[in-house]
Write a protein that holds these residues in place. Structure first.
Motif, PDB file in Angstrom:
ATOM      1  N   ARG A   1       1.330  -6.473  -1.960  1.00 58.09           N
ATOM      2  CA  ARG A   1       0.014  -6.485  -1.303  1.00 58.09           C
ATOM      3  C   ARG A   1      -0.692  -7.821  -1.534  1.00 58.09           C
ATOM      4  NH1 ARG A   1      -4.835  -4.403  -2.810  1.00 58.09           N
ATOM      5  NH2 ARG A   1      -3.915  -3.674  -4.743  1.00 58.09           N
ATOM      6  N   ARG A   2      -0.657  -8.297  -2.785  1.00 56.58           N
ATOM      7  CA  ARG A   2      -1.329  -9.565  -3.085  1.00 56.58           C
ATOM      8  C   ARG A   2      -0.624 -10.732  -2.410  1.00 56.58           C
ATOM      9  NH1 ARG A   2      -5.032  -9.858  -7.250  1.00 56.58           N
ATOM     10  NH2 ARG A   2      -6.095  -7.859  -7.313  1.00 56.58           N
TER      11      ARG A   2
ATOM     12  N   ARG B   1       0.834  -1.211   0.000  1.00 59.53           N
ATOM     13  CA  ARG B   1       0.000   0.000   0.000  1.00 59.53           C
ATOM     14  C   ARG B   1       0.863   1.252   0.000  1.00 59.53           C
ATOM     15  NH1 ARG B   1      -5.568  -0.055   2.442  1.00 59.53           N
ATOM     16  NH2 ARG B   1      -5.035   2.134   2.567  1.00 59.53           N
TER      17      ARG B   1
ATOM     18  N   THR C   1       1.296  -3.891  -5.951  1.00 59.49           N
ATOM     19  CA  THR C   1       0.387  -5.021  -6.145  1.00 59.49           C
ATOM     20  C   THR C   1       1.087  -6.335  -5.825  1.00 59.49           C
ATOM     21  OG1 THR C   1      -0.966  -3.852  -7.764  1.00 59.49           O
ATOM     22  CG2 THR C   1      -0.962  -6.261  -7.900  1.00 59.49           C
TER      23      THR C   1
END
Lengths: 199, 151
Positions: free
Chosen positions: A88-89, A69, A85
């Motif tokens: 975060r994923r 983030r 991404t």
């Protein structure tokens, strides 16, 4: 087993490496990009280090989710949403476990890499960070050291490729002969992972 | 950066009292481009009701790039409860909006990244939204700008 502290040290080690290599990344980004990859990532990972110190997330998933983030909100270039991404994923895939094993981490990282491929629409061979990350995830089943070698080889192997994604793709054949800066920073990220694991 | 956000104008109501207009957010790597396209689109949408339009350009520090904070703030500014159409230029602008959408809570509900050429799509989106159309119609109008060949 890998705990929150391991992942915090990985992010800190990445920040140190990125700072160390920022000039080289920006130099790689000059002929085929807009010459900001090093400074963008440096700003992003510095913010990640600060955010992790301030918030003190206490699970592996929370560490990586916060890091992701933070990258999305601070980088300012395409590497922000892409690396954001990825982390975060990966973090979300780890769930709320306090500790995870290497195999679980490898699976989660694959989920993160898949999400990056979906976000950017890049496939292997497009001369992007995927060319370092996918081989690294494949090799992670063996060891962190194998993942580091695979990422570095993958980054080097982008040199003869023609870019099909991002700003470099506008250069067509003139993108050939330059190592991809995104694949290079991905190799740095995986090298920091191996270093954190003591391999 | 409020000078880069065109004044959102609430409808005077060609579309009827209490009509909820779709908001439009324009994201460019350049603050000047985003603000100018917003000016162009609202100018061409002309008199009467004007849908709220906000520009989110540049990296937030006056440089070229994309700022997720500016995008989130712009979307909140134009949200009237009928959805928000986001148009972008290139690269990190597209990826940042997609990443914010995937985040879930960074943008108003019913925010959509609209696949359209930036300038032509912005004009089509603002004109259509100002006519009181719903989000799907605004999206379709903006996307249709791709089919208009110039030669």
């Amino acid at each position: 087993m890998l705990d929150a502290d391991f992942f915090r040290r990985w992010m800190t080690a990445t920040a140190v490496s990125v700072e160390h290599e920022a000039e080289r990344l920006t130099a790689l980004d000059s002929p085929i990009g807009d010459a900001d990859h090093g400074s963008n990532l440096e700003r992003g990972f510095r913010a990640v280090t600060a955010a992790l110190e301030k918030d003190g997330p206490d699970t592996p998933g929370a560490v990586l989710t916060l890091a992701g983030r933070t990258l999305i909100s601070t980088v300012g270039g395409a590497s922000g949403p892409l690396y954001g991404t990825l982390l975060r994923r990966t973090g979300k895939a780890l769930g709320e476990a306090a500790e995870i094993d290497e195999r679980e981490f490898a699976q989660a990282l694959r989920t993160g890499v898949d999400a990056v491929m979906q976000l950017g629409g890049a496939a292997p061979g497009d001369k992007t960070m995927i060319d370092a990350l996918l081989p690294a995830v494949d090799a992670l089943g063996q060891s962190f050291a194998a993942a580091r070698s695979a990422a570095e080889e993958g980054a080097l192997a982008t040199t003869p490729l023609q870019a099909r994604k991002g700003r470099a793709s506008y250069l067509g054949e003139r993108s050939i002969g330059h190592q991809d800066p995104g694949a290079t920073s991905s190799a740095i990220l995986i090298a920091a992972l191996a270093e954190t694991a003591g391999e | 950066m409020s000078d880069l956000v065109s004044d959102p104008v609430d409808g005077e109501t060609a579309a009827g009292d209490g009509a909820k207009l779709v908001g439009v957010v324009l994201v460019s790597h350049s603050a000047a481009v985003a603000a100018s396209v917003a000016e162009l689109a609202t100018g061409l949408a002309g008199g009467g009701t004007l849908a709220p339009v906000a520009a989110a350009g540049g990296d937030g520090d006056g440089g070229l790039g994309t700022s997720s904070e500016l995008i989130s703030a712009a979307a909140a500014t134009v949200d009237r409860g009928a959805g928000v159409a986001v148009l972008t230029d290139l690269g990190s602008a597209v990826l940042t909006v997609k990443a914010l959408l995937a985040e879930g809570d960074e943008l108003p509900p019913d925010t959509r990244l609209v696949d359209a050429p930036f300038v032509e799509g912005a004009v089509a989106a603002v004109v259509t939204a100002s006519a009181g159309a719903d989000l799907a119609a605004v999206e379709a109008a903006a996307a249709e700008a791709y089919t208009y060949r110039k030669v």
